[in-house]
Write a protein that holds these residues in place. Structure first.
Motif, PDB file in Angstrom:
ATOM      1  N   TRP A 180       9.074   4.756   2.454  1.00 31.88           N
ATOM      2  CA  TRP A 180       9.382   3.885   1.356  1.00 31.88           C
ATOM      3  C   TRP A 180       8.008   3.608   0.825  1.00 31.88           C
ATOM      4  N   VAL A 181       7.029   3.295   1.199  1.00 28.53           N
ATOM      5  CA  VAL A 181       5.628   2.969   0.393  1.00 28.53           C
ATOM      6  C   VAL A 181       5.180   4.461  -0.213  1.00 28.53           C
ATOM      7  N   ARG A 182       5.423   5.438   0.198  1.00 28.44           N
ATOM      8  CA  ARG A 182       4.980   6.658  -0.497  1.00 28.44           C
ATOM      9  C   ARG A 182       5.809   6.960  -1.762  1.00 28.44           C
ATOM     10  N   ASP A 183       6.871   6.653  -1.709  1.00 26.16           N
ATOM     11  CA  ASP A 183       7.870   6.747  -2.842  1.00 26.16           C
ATOM     12  C   ASP A 183       7.347   5.671  -3.808  1.00 26.16           C
ATOM     13  N   VAL A 184       6.798   4.634  -3.683  1.00 29.47           N
ATOM     14  CA  VAL A 184       6.227   3.695  -4.420  1.00 29.47           C
ATOM     15  C   VAL A 184       4.775   4.178  -5.212  1.00 29.47           C
ATOM     16  N   VAL A 185       3.807   4.198  -4.297  1.00 27.89           N
ATOM     17  CA  VAL A 185       2.599   4.679  -4.873  1.00 27.89           C
ATOM     18  C   VAL A 185       2.099   6.115  -5.112  1.00 27.89           C
ATOM     19  N   ASP A 186       3.155   6.981  -4.397  1.00 29.91           N
ATOM     20  CA  ASP A 186       2.753   8.327  -4.610  1.00 29.91           C
ATOM     21  C   ASP A 186       4.009   9.422  -4.740  1.00 29.91           C
ATOM     22  N   PRO A 187       4.790   8.895  -5.875  1.00 28.16           N
ATOM     23  CA  PRO A 187       6.095   9.830  -5.808  1.00 28.16           C
ATOM     24  C   PRO A 187       5.907  11.207  -6.041  1.00 28.16           C
ATOM     25  N   ASP A 188       4.882  11.638  -6.667  1.00 30.16           N
ATOM     26  CA  ASP A 188       4.767  13.064  -7.198  1.00 30.16           C
ATOM     27  C   ASP A 188       4.110  13.820  -5.872  1.00 30.16           C
ATOM     28  N   GLY A 189       3.577  13.274  -5.010  1.00 31.40           N
ATOM     29  CA  GLY A 189       2.612  13.765  -3.956  1.00 31.40           C
ATOM     30  C   GLY A 189       1.309  14.344  -4.577  1.00 31.40           C
ATOM     31  N   LYS A 190       0.855  14.995  -3.602  1.00 29.92           N
ATOM     32  CA  LYS A 190      -0.631  15.723  -3.962  1.00 29.92           C
ATOM     33  C   LYS A 190      -0.363  16.916  -4.583  1.00 29.92           C
ATOM     34  N   ALA A 191      -1.240  17.173  -5.630  1.00 35.07           N
ATOM     35  CA  ALA A 191      -0.939  18.496  -6.414  1.00 35.07           C
ATOM     36  C   ALA A 191      -1.343  19.560  -5.575  1.00 35.07           C
TER      37      ALA A 191
END
Length: 436
Positions: A180-191
């Motif tokens: 859940w939290v990763r979808d909020v603050v980092d939806p695109d993920g690391k380049a």
């Protein structure tokens, strides 16, 4: 109802509500066997919160100790090495505690620079006893994985994780962060990385059991994997009457490949000479023993020992009456191979307490420095791995030999009474020393 009665009722309610803190004091002073189940749980929870507040203080002290370089000043290579001796914890736990302390508190380095804590809210909750150390570790790892995200979003991630910690155990909290939290603050993920990896991905992890068996696992890059399969293929072919399974044939093939490599004339050397197997047993006794007899102090039968010795360099050694190798008095700073062999026969590995590093990776340490007239003889030498060799030279640890056994005296900050210690992992009356 008159106003006065209302005032009295409100006063009575107010008087009853704050009675719980006094109740907790009564619970804390009551013997455990007299407490009911609910009171027992309440007392356990109260003690748990006190432990968490103590942990918060521990991390604050550790952060200061690590920041000012205390370990280095005391002769240790890093703070983790100091914690291993003063706290009796593993190196992995020591590194974890240091990482948590750094995440929770600002660190002022010896140069005066300040590294700000990236979990300030978590630190406050731990100090209040409202979050556990396990949850701190989950939050540290999760927030640490967001190093490519804007600071504002990182702060939001910490806040969301801390709020959830009131309800979730560490495992559930970790799942909440990833789902859940990763979808909020980092939806695109690391380049993705633009650069190609600089070296192939290869790993090999080994574990040796007490009986000498080894278990291992690992991974190889595509090129090395193809080479590995090609080397095994000729040896793992199934014969007509072969009853071995796939895994057994693979294991036998791997052993055959290792044997081929060992017989290669270009085999690299260790410490100046190739692998040797030393038996501290008389040749007559070895020759006369029946095949099934297990040699004293070993896990080898006489037949197995003869098989190893059949294709090995037999090294004769002059032994004392108590099976200890005699000194060879050759005045030289670099330990000659024949003295090194005697040292390996005696110490069998790193002699520092609790260290299981084998002799093949150890240095020959002069107890009394060669520069101060210390002889290059067994009575003045001890095997130490690189880590503990550096520690002995840089810290207040002391070592001396007594009856062929190395005893190490710790500094007073490790043990206030400075009781000498020895390594019990290599001890025993083994007649077989093994490979160096």
């Amino acid at each position: 109802m008159s106003p006065y009665r209302v005032i009295v009722l409100v006063f009575e309610d107010f008087h009853v509500l704050p009675a719980y803190p006094g109740r907790m004091g009564q619970i804390a002073s009551t013997p455990l066997w007299q407490l009911g189940n609910r009171d027992l749980v309440a007392r356990l929870t109260d003690v748990h919160k006190r432990i968490l507040r103590d942990y918060a203080e521990y991390f604050a002290i550790l952060s200061e100790l690590d920041g000012r370089g205390t370990a280095y000043e005391l002769g240790y290579s890093n703070t983790a090495a100091l914690l291993v001796h003063t706290q009796n914890i593993s190196r992995s736990e020591a590194n974890q505690r240091i990482a948590q302390a750094t995440a929770l508190h600002d660190v002022k380095t010896p140069t005066g620079a300040v590294i700000e804590a990236f979990l300030p809210l978590t630190a406050k909750k731990l100090a209040a006893g409202e979050i556990t150390v396990g949850q701190v570790e989950v939050i540290r790892k999760f927030v640490g994985s967001l190093d490519h995200v804007e600071p504002e979003k990182v702060a939001v991630a910490e806040e969301l994780m801390v709020e959830r910690a009131a309800e979730d155990d560490p495992n559930a909290l970790a799942r909440y962060g990833e789902r859940w939290v990763r979808d909020v603050v980092d939806p695109d993920g690391k380049a993705p990385e633009d650069d190609e990896p600089q070296r192939p991905e290869r790993e090999l992890r080994r574990h040796i059991f007490r009986d000498g068996r080894m278990e291992f696992k690992g991974r190889l890059d595509a090129e090395t994997a193809a080479l590995f399969d090609a080397l095994l293929a000729p040896f793992e072919k199934r014969e007509p009457d072969d009853t071995r399974g796939y895994a057994e044939r693979g294991g036998d093939a791997f052993a055959d490949v290792l044997q081929k490599a060992a017989n290669c004339p270009d085999l690299p050397t260790h410490n100046g000479y190739k692998t040797e197997v030393a038996f501290t047993i008389s040749m007559d006794e070895l020759a006369k023993s029946v095949d099934e007899r297990v040699l004293p102090g070993t896990r080898l039968t006489a037949g197995e020992a003869r098989r190893i010795a059949c294709d090995a360099h037999v090294l004769p050694a002059v032994m004392g009456g108590d099976s200890k190798p005699l000194d060879v008095a050759v005045p030289a700073y670099v330990v000659p191979a024949h003295i090194r062999r005697g040292l390996v026969l005696r110490d069998r590995g790193c002699a520092f307490p609790g260290c299981d590093r084998p002799a093949s990776v150890c240095h020959s340490h002069h107890i009394t420095s060669w520069l101060r007239g210390g002889p290059t003889a067994l009575g003045n030498l001890v095997l130490l791995c690189g880590q503990h060799h550096r520690l002995i030279h840089r810290s207040e640890w002391e070592v001396k030999l007594d009856g062929g056994i190395a005893w190490f005296t710790p500094p007073d900050y490790v043990d206030p009474v400075r009781t000498p210690r020895r390594n019990h992992l290599h001890s025993g009356n083994s007649k077989f020393v093994g490979a160096k």
